[in-house]
Scaffold this motif. Structure first.
Motif, PDB file in Angstrom:
ATOM      1  N   LEU A  31       0.873  -1.181   0.000  1.00 15.59           N
ATOM      2  CA  LEU A  31       0.000   0.000   0.000  1.00 15.59           C
ATOM      3  C   LEU A  31       0.903   1.222   0.000  1.00 15.59           C
ATOM      4  O   LEU A  31       1.354   1.652   1.049  1.00 15.59           O
ATOM      5  N   THR A  32       1.203   1.737  -1.120  1.00 14.28           N
ATOM      6  CA  THR A  32       2.125   2.864  -1.203  1.00 14.28           C
ATOM      7  C   THR A  32       1.648   3.987  -0.302  1.00 14.28           C
ATOM      8  O   THR A  32       0.488   4.371  -0.390  1.00 14.28           O
ATOM      9  N   PRO A  33       2.436   4.485   0.612  1.00 17.39           N
ATOM     10  CA  PRO A  33       3.844   4.215   0.850  1.00 17.39           C
ATOM     11  C   PRO A  33       4.085   3.223   1.983  1.00 17.39           C
ATOM     12  O   PRO A  33       5.150   3.220   2.588  1.00 17.39           O
ATOM     13  N   ARG A  34       3.135   2.388   2.316  1.00 14.99           N
ATOM     14  CA  ARG A  34       3.281   1.445   3.429  1.00 14.99           C
ATOM     15  C   ARG A  34       3.088   0.010   2.953  1.00 14.99           C
ATOM     16  O   ARG A  34       2.662  -0.229   1.835  1.00 14.99           O
ATOM     17  N   ILE A  35       3.357  -0.919   3.861  1.00 12.94           N
ATOM     18  CA  ILE A  35       3.116  -2.336   3.615  1.00 12.94           C
ATOM     19  C   ILE A  35       2.215  -2.823   4.738  1.00 12.94           C
ATOM     20  O   ILE A  35       2.500  -2.602   5.914  1.00 12.94           O
ATOM     21  N   ALA A  36       1.110  -3.463   4.366  1.00 10.08           N
ATOM     22  CA  ALA A  36       0.146  -3.953   5.342  1.00 10.08           C
ATOM     23  C   ALA A  36       0.424  -5.420   5.647  1.00 10.08           C
ATOM     24  O   ALA A  36       0.823  -6.182   4.764  1.00 10.08           O
ATOM     25  N   ILE A  37       0.199  -5.810   6.902  1.00  6.85           N
ATOM     26  CA  ILE A  37       0.421  -7.181   7.354  1.00  6.85           C
ATOM     27  C   ILE A  37      -0.811  -7.610   8.149  1.00  6.85           C
ATOM     28  O   ILE A  37      -1.314  -6.849   8.974  1.00  6.85           O
ATOM     29  N   ARG A  38      -1.285  -8.847   7.888  1.00  3.52           N
ATOM     30  CA  ARG A  38      -2.408  -9.375   8.662  1.00  3.52           C
ATOM     31  C   ARG A  38      -2.229 -10.870   8.869  1.00  3.52           C
ATOM     32  O   ARG A  38      -1.470 -11.531   8.164  1.00  3.52           O
ATOM     33  N   ASP A  39      -2.964 -11.412   9.812  1.00  3.93           N
ATOM     34  CA  ASP A  39      -2.981 -12.842  10.103  1.00  3.93           C
ATOM     35  C   ASP A  39      -3.851 -13.519   9.048  1.00  3.93           C
ATOM     36  O   ASP A  39      -5.020 -13.176   8.899  1.00  3.93           O
ATOM     37  N   SER A  40      -3.302 -14.484   8.337  1.00  3.39           N
ATOM     38  CA  SER A  40      -4.058 -15.133   7.259  1.00  3.39           C
ATOM     39  C   SER A  40      -5.275 -15.897   7.781  1.00  3.39           C
ATOM     40  O   SER A  40      -6.232 -16.099   7.046  1.00  3.39           O
ATOM     41  N   LYS A  41      -5.249 -16.304   9.046  1.00  2.00           N
ATOM     42  CA  LYS A  41      -6.390 -17.018   9.619  1.00  2.00           C
ATOM     43  C   LYS A  41      -7.493 -16.072  10.061  1.00  2.00           C
ATOM     44  O   LYS A  41      -8.602 -16.509  10.357  1.00  2.00           O
ATOM     45  N   ASN A  42      -7.224 -14.776  10.110  1.00  3.65           N
ATOM     46  CA  ASN A  42      -8.191 -13.785  10.566  1.00  3.65           C
ATOM     47  C   ASN A  42      -8.170 -12.581   9.623  1.00  3.65           C
ATOM     48  O   ASN A  42      -7.766 -11.484  10.011  1.00  3.65           O
ATOM     49  N   PRO A  43      -8.611 -12.758   8.368  1.00  4.98           N
ATOM     50  CA  PRO A  43      -8.505 -11.674   7.396  1.00  4.98           C
ATOM     51  C   PRO A  43      -9.322 -10.429   7.732  1.00  4.98           C
ATOM     52  O   PRO A  43      -9.045  -9.352   7.217  1.00  4.98           O
ATOM     53  N   ASP A  44     -10.317 -10.564   8.603  1.00  5.49           N
ATOM     54  CA  ASP A  44     -11.110  -9.398   9.003  1.00  5.49           C
ATOM     55  C   ASP A  44     -10.602  -8.773  10.298  1.00  5.49           C
ATOM     56  O   ASP A  44     -11.187  -7.821  10.793  1.00  5.49           O
ATOM     57  N   GLY A  45      -9.507  -9.314  10.821  1.00  5.01           N
ATOM     58  CA  GLY A  45      -8.941  -8.819  12.070  1.00  5.01           C
ATOM     59  C   GLY A  45      -8.061  -7.598  11.858  1.00  5.01           C
ATOM     60  O   GLY A  45      -8.075  -6.971  10.797  1.00  5.01           O
ATOM     61  N   THR A  49       0.361  -1.713   9.606  1.00  3.51           N
ATOM     62  CA  THR A  49       0.991  -1.101   8.439  1.00  3.51           C
ATOM     63  C   THR A  49       2.344  -0.550   8.839  1.00  3.51           C
ATOM     64  O   THR A  49       2.483   0.072   9.897  1.00  3.51           O
ATOM     65  N   LEU A  50       3.343  -0.818   8.004  1.00  2.00           N
ATOM     66  CA  LEU A  50       4.716  -0.411   8.281  1.00  2.00           C
ATOM     67  C   LEU A  50       5.309   0.310   7.070  1.00  2.00           C
ATOM     68  O   LEU A  50       4.923   0.039   5.937  1.00  2.00           O
ATOM     69  N   THR A  51       6.285   1.151   7.339  1.00  2.00           N
ATOM     70  CA  THR A  51       7.053   1.739   6.250  1.00  2.00           C
ATOM     71  C   THR A  51       7.911   0.630   5.635  1.00  2.00           C
ATOM     72  O   THR A  51       8.155  -0.398   6.286  1.00  2.00           O
ATOM     73  N   PRO A  52       8.394   0.802   4.413  1.00  2.00           N
ATOM     74  CA  PRO A  52       9.268  -0.222   3.831  1.00  2.00           C
ATOM     75  C   PRO A  52      10.495  -0.519   4.686  1.00  2.00           C
ATOM     76  O   PRO A  52      10.891  -1.680   4.821  1.00  2.00           O
ATOM     77  N   ASP A  53      11.100   0.495   5.306  1.00  2.00           N
ATOM     78  CA  ASP A  53      12.261   0.268   6.187  1.00  2.00           C
ATOM     79  C   ASP A  53      11.886  -0.578   7.396  1.00  2.00           C
ATOM     80  O   ASP A  53      12.594  -1.519   7.753  1.00  2.00           O
ATOM     81  N   ALA A  54      10.783  -0.235   8.034  1.00  2.00           N
ATOM     82  CA  ALA A  54      10.344  -0.990   9.210  1.00  2.00           C
ATOM     83  C   ALA A  54       9.963  -2.415   8.814  1.00  2.00           C
ATOM     84  O   ALA A  54      10.234  -3.363   9.552  1.00  2.00           O
TER      85      ALA A  54
END
Length: 69
Positions: A31-45, A49-54
């Motif tokens: 997601l420019t300018p960030r990267i989103a991360i979620r638990d694949s077992k809980n997609p609605d959870g 979101t992190l910067t590319p460096d983080a």
């Protein structure tokens, strides 16, 4: 972390190292300018979101076993 990030157009993907048996998997979405991360077992959870460096530091810490649940 942006609590108001619009995720409706996010293209989520799971690592090719993840199997189909469940387990401890995450999905990521660029997601420019960030990267989103979620638990694949809980997609609605919650979504982190992190910067590319983080995100790079997060991946490095995970690969080296420095993350513990």
């Amino acid at each position: 972390m942006d609590r108001h990030q619009d995720l409706t157009s996010a293209q989520w993907r799971k690592s090719s190292y993840s199997g189909d048996t469940g387990g401890d998997c995450i999905e990521i979405a660029p997601l420019t300018p960030r990267i989103a991360i979620r638990d694949s077992k809980n997609p609605d959870g919650p979504v982190l979101t992190l910067t590319p460096d983080a995100f790079a530091r997060f991946v490095e810490a995970a690969a080296c076993g420095r993350l513990r649940g």
